[in-house]
Design a protein around this motif. Structure first.
Motif, mmCIF file in Angstrom:
data_model
loop_
_atom_site.group_PDB
_atom_site.id
_atom_site.type_symbol
_atom_site.label_atom_id
_atom_site.label_comp_id
_atom_site.label_asym_id
_atom_site.label_seq_id
_atom_site.Cartn_x
_atom_site.Cartn_y
_atom_site.Cartn_z
ATOM 1 N N ALA A 2 0.837 -1.200 0.000
ATOM 2 C CA ALA A 2 0.000 0.000 0.000
ATOM 3 C C ALA A 2 0.874 1.255 0.000
ATOM 4 N N HIS A 3 0.322 2.324 -0.547
ATOM 5 C CA HIS A 3 1.032 3.607 -0.568
ATOM 6 C C HIS A 3 0.123 4.710 -0.053
ATOM 7 N N ILE A 4 0.690 5.600 0.732
ATOM 8 C CA ILE A 4 -0.065 6.708 1.315
ATOM 9 C C ILE A 4 0.527 8.025 0.849
ATOM 10 N N ASP A 5 -0.287 8.845 0.203
ATOM 11 C CA ASP A 5 0.087 10.226 -0.086
ATOM 12 C C ASP A 5 -0.408 11.068 1.084
ATOM 13 N N TYR A 6 0.521 11.730 1.737
ATOM 14 C CA TYR A 6 0.205 12.494 2.944
ATOM 15 C C TYR A 6 0.286 13.982 2.629
ATOM 16 N N LEU A 17 -0.776 17.205 15.866
ATOM 17 C CA LEU A 17 -1.387 16.230 16.780
ATOM 18 C C LEU A 17 -1.360 14.807 16.225
ATOM 19 N N ALA A 18 -1.125 14.659 14.935
ATOM 20 C CA ALA A 18 -0.989 13.311 14.360
ATOM 21 C C ALA A 18 0.265 12.626 14.902
ATOM 22 N N GLY A 19 1.238 13.420 15.334
ATOM 23 C CA GLY A 19 2.459 12.857 15.901
ATOM 24 C C GLY A 19 3.130 11.898 14.941
ATOM 25 N N GLY A 20 3.638 10.801 15.470
ATOM 26 C CA GLY A 20 4.298 9.802 14.646
ATOM 27 C C GLY A 20 3.424 8.604 14.326
ATOM 28 N N ALA A 168 -8.383 16.256 -1.743
ATOM 29 C CA ALA A 168 -7.935 16.644 -0.399
ATOM 30 C C ALA A 168 -8.297 18.098 -0.144
ATOM 31 N N PHE A 169 -8.929 18.371 0.988
ATOM 32 C CA PHE A 169 -9.420 19.721 1.251
ATOM 33 C C PHE A 169 -9.028 20.256 2.621
ATOM 34 N N GLY A 170 -8.148 19.609 3.329
ATOM 35 C CA GLY A 170 -7.700 20.079 4.635
ATOM 36 C C GLY A 170 -6.420 19.364 5.001
ATOM 37 N N ALA A 171 -5.994 19.551 6.242
ATOM 38 C CA ALA A 171 -4.761 18.892 6.700
ATOM 39 C C ALA A 171 -4.902 18.488 8.163
ATOM 40 N N PRO A 172 -4.394 17.307 8.484
ATOM 41 C CA PRO A 172 -3.742 16.351 7.602
ATOM 42 C C PRO A 172 -4.757 15.586 6.752
ATOM 43 N N PHE A 173 -4.346 15.246 5.563
ATOM 44 C CA PHE A 173 -5.208 14.507 4.644
ATOM 45 C C PHE A 173 -4.386 13.371 4.051
ATOM 46 N N TYR A 174 -4.959 12.172 4.078
ATOM 47 C CA TYR A 174 -4.251 10.972 3.649
ATOM 48 C C TYR A 174 -5.018 10.306 2.512
ATOM 49 N N VAL A 175 -4.315 9.980 1.424
ATOM 50 C CA VAL A 175 -4.928 9.270 0.307
ATOM 51 C C VAL A 175 -4.185 7.950 0.146
ATOM 52 N N VAL A 176 -4.905 6.855 0.343
ATOM 53 C CA VAL A 176 -4.302 5.529 0.279
ATOM 54 C C VAL A 176 -4.553 4.917 -1.095
ATOM 55 N N ASP A 177 -3.458 4.536 -1.737
ATOM 56 C CA ASP A 177 -3.508 3.897 -3.061
ATOM 57 C C ASP A 177 -4.316 4.696 -4.076
ATOM 58 N N THR A 179 -7.041 6.264 -3.963
ATOM 59 C CA THR A 179 -8.506 6.254 -3.978
ATOM 60 C C THR A 179 -9.148 6.516 -2.612
ATOM 61 N N GLU A 180 -8.663 5.869 -1.584
ATOM 62 C CA GLU A 180 -9.305 5.986 -0.274
ATOM 63 C C GLU A 180 -8.805 7.220 0.453
ATOM 64 N N ARG A 181 -9.745 8.108 0.823
ATOM 65 C CA ARG A 181 -9.381 9.384 1.437
ATOM 66 C C ARG A 181 -9.746 9.404 2.916
ATOM 67 N N PHE A 182 -8.832 9.960 3.704
ATOM 68 C CA PHE A 182 -9.029 10.083 5.148
ATOM 69 C C PHE A 182 -8.599 11.484 5.565
ATOM 70 N N TRP A 183 -9.485 12.192 6.251
ATOM 71 C CA TRP A 183 -9.207 13.578 6.644
ATOM 72 C C TRP A 183 -9.113 13.681 8.160
ATOM 73 N N GLY A 184 -7.985 14.155 8.634
ATOM 74 C CA GLY A 184 -7.834 14.463 10.053
ATOM 75 C C GLY A 184 -7.033 13.430 10.819
ATOM 76 N N GLN A 185 -6.337 13.905 11.848
ATOM 77 C CA GLN A 185 -5.540 13.007 12.680
ATOM 78 C C GLN A 185 -6.418 11.994 13.419
ATOM 79 N N ASP A 186 -7.687 12.308 13.575
ATOM 80 C CA ASP A 186 -8.596 11.387 14.251
ATOM 81 C C ASP A 186 -9.097 10.278 13.326
ATOM 82 N N ARG A 187 -8.575 10.227 12.096
ATOM 83 C CA ARG A 187 -8.919 9.139 11.177
ATOM 84 C C ARG A 187 -7.751 8.178 10.974
ATOM 85 N N LEU A 188 -6.688 8.359 11.729
ATOM 86 C CA LEU A 188 -5.548 7.458 11.588
ATOM 87 C C LEU A 188 -5.917 6.026 11.962
#
Length: 199
Positions: A2-6, A17-20, A168-177, A179-188
Motif C-alpha cells: 500500500a502507498h499513502i500520499d500524505y 497532533l498526528a504525531g508519529g 484533499a481539502f484540509g490537513a492532515p489529509f491521507y490518500v491511500v492507493d 482512492t481511499e481518502r481520510f481527513w484528520g488526525q482522528d482518522r488514523l
C-alpha cells in the motif's frame, strides 16, 4: 504494498497532533509514504474552506476547545496561541521536500520537529536557523535548507494541484492507493483498519 500520499501543512495544529502515528501504521502494514507539504491557505481557497481567522466565531471557539481536548487526549504538549502562527510555510516545506529527495534521515521526525517548534516551542519555522536545527535533529544535512529551492518551489506548488485533484481539502489529509481518502488526525485509526482489510 500500500502507498499513502500524505498532504499536510507545516503549520497545521491537527497535523502536529498526528504525531508519529502515521509512520507507525505504515511500518505495521509495510506501506510507503510520500510526504506532500502544501500551502493550506491556498488549499482552503481552492476547495471551499475558510482560513481560521475568517471563520464564524462559533467555529473559532469550537476549534480552540477541540485542539486543547485532543492534545490532552493524546498526552501531547500544546500551546493554543503560539508566538509565530501563522507564519510563512514555504521555507519549512521546501526543507521537507529537499530532505525527502536527499534521504538519509528520519522524515517523519523532521516534520514533527518543525510542527513542535510552532505549537510547543514558540519558534518561527520561517527562520533559517530553526529549520536547520530541525533538519540536523532528524539526521539530515542542515545545508538542505539552502539547496534545491527552485525544485522545492515547483514541488510545493505541484503538491497543491495534486491535493485538489485527489479530493484533499484540509490537513492532515491521507490518500491511500490513490482512492481511499481520510481527513484528520482522528482518522488514523481508520487508516490502520483499512490497511488491515477490516474497513
Amino acid at each position: 504494498m500500500a502507498h499513502i500520499d500524505y498532504y499536510f501543512s507545516t503549520i497545521s495544529p491537527y497535523a502536529y497532533l498526528a504525531g508519529g502515528r502515521l509512520e507507525e501504521i505504515a511500518a505495521k502494514h509495510g506501506a510507503t509514504i510520500t510526504y506532500k507539504p502544501l500551502d493550506i491557505m491556498a488549499q482552503f481557497a481552492r476547495t471551499g474552506g475558510t482560513s481560521p481567522k475568517d471563520r464564524h466565531v462559533s467555529r473559532q471557539e469550537y476549534r480552540a476547545q477541540e485542539l486543547v481536548r485532543q492534545a490532552k487526549k493524546l498526552g501531547m504538549e500544546f500551546n493554543l496561541q503560539p508566538a509565530h502562527w501563522p507564519t510563512n510555510m514555504a521555507p519549512s516545506s521546501y526543507a521537507v521536500i529537499a530532505a525527502q529527495n536527499a534521504g538519509g534521515g528520519e522524515l517523519g521526525g523532521l516534520i514533527q520537529s518543525l510542527m513542535r517548534a510552532v505549537w510547543v516551542e514558540n519558534k518561527d519555522i520561517a527562520q533559517d536557523d530553526v529549520i536547520k536545527a530541525c533538519l540536523e535533529g532528524a539526521g539530515f544535512d542542515p545545508s538542505l535548507a539552502d539547496t534545491g529551492l527552485f525544485t522545492g518551489a515547483e514541488t510545493y506548488e505541484r503538491n497543491l494541484e495534486e491535493a485538489v485533484a485527489a479530493g484533499a481539502f484540509g490537513a492532515p489529509f491521507y490518500v491511500v492507493d490513490g482512492t481511499e481518502r481520510f481527513w484528520g488526525q482522528d482518522r488514523l485509526e481508520d487508516i490502520d483498519l483499512h490497511l488491515a482489510g477490516n474497513l
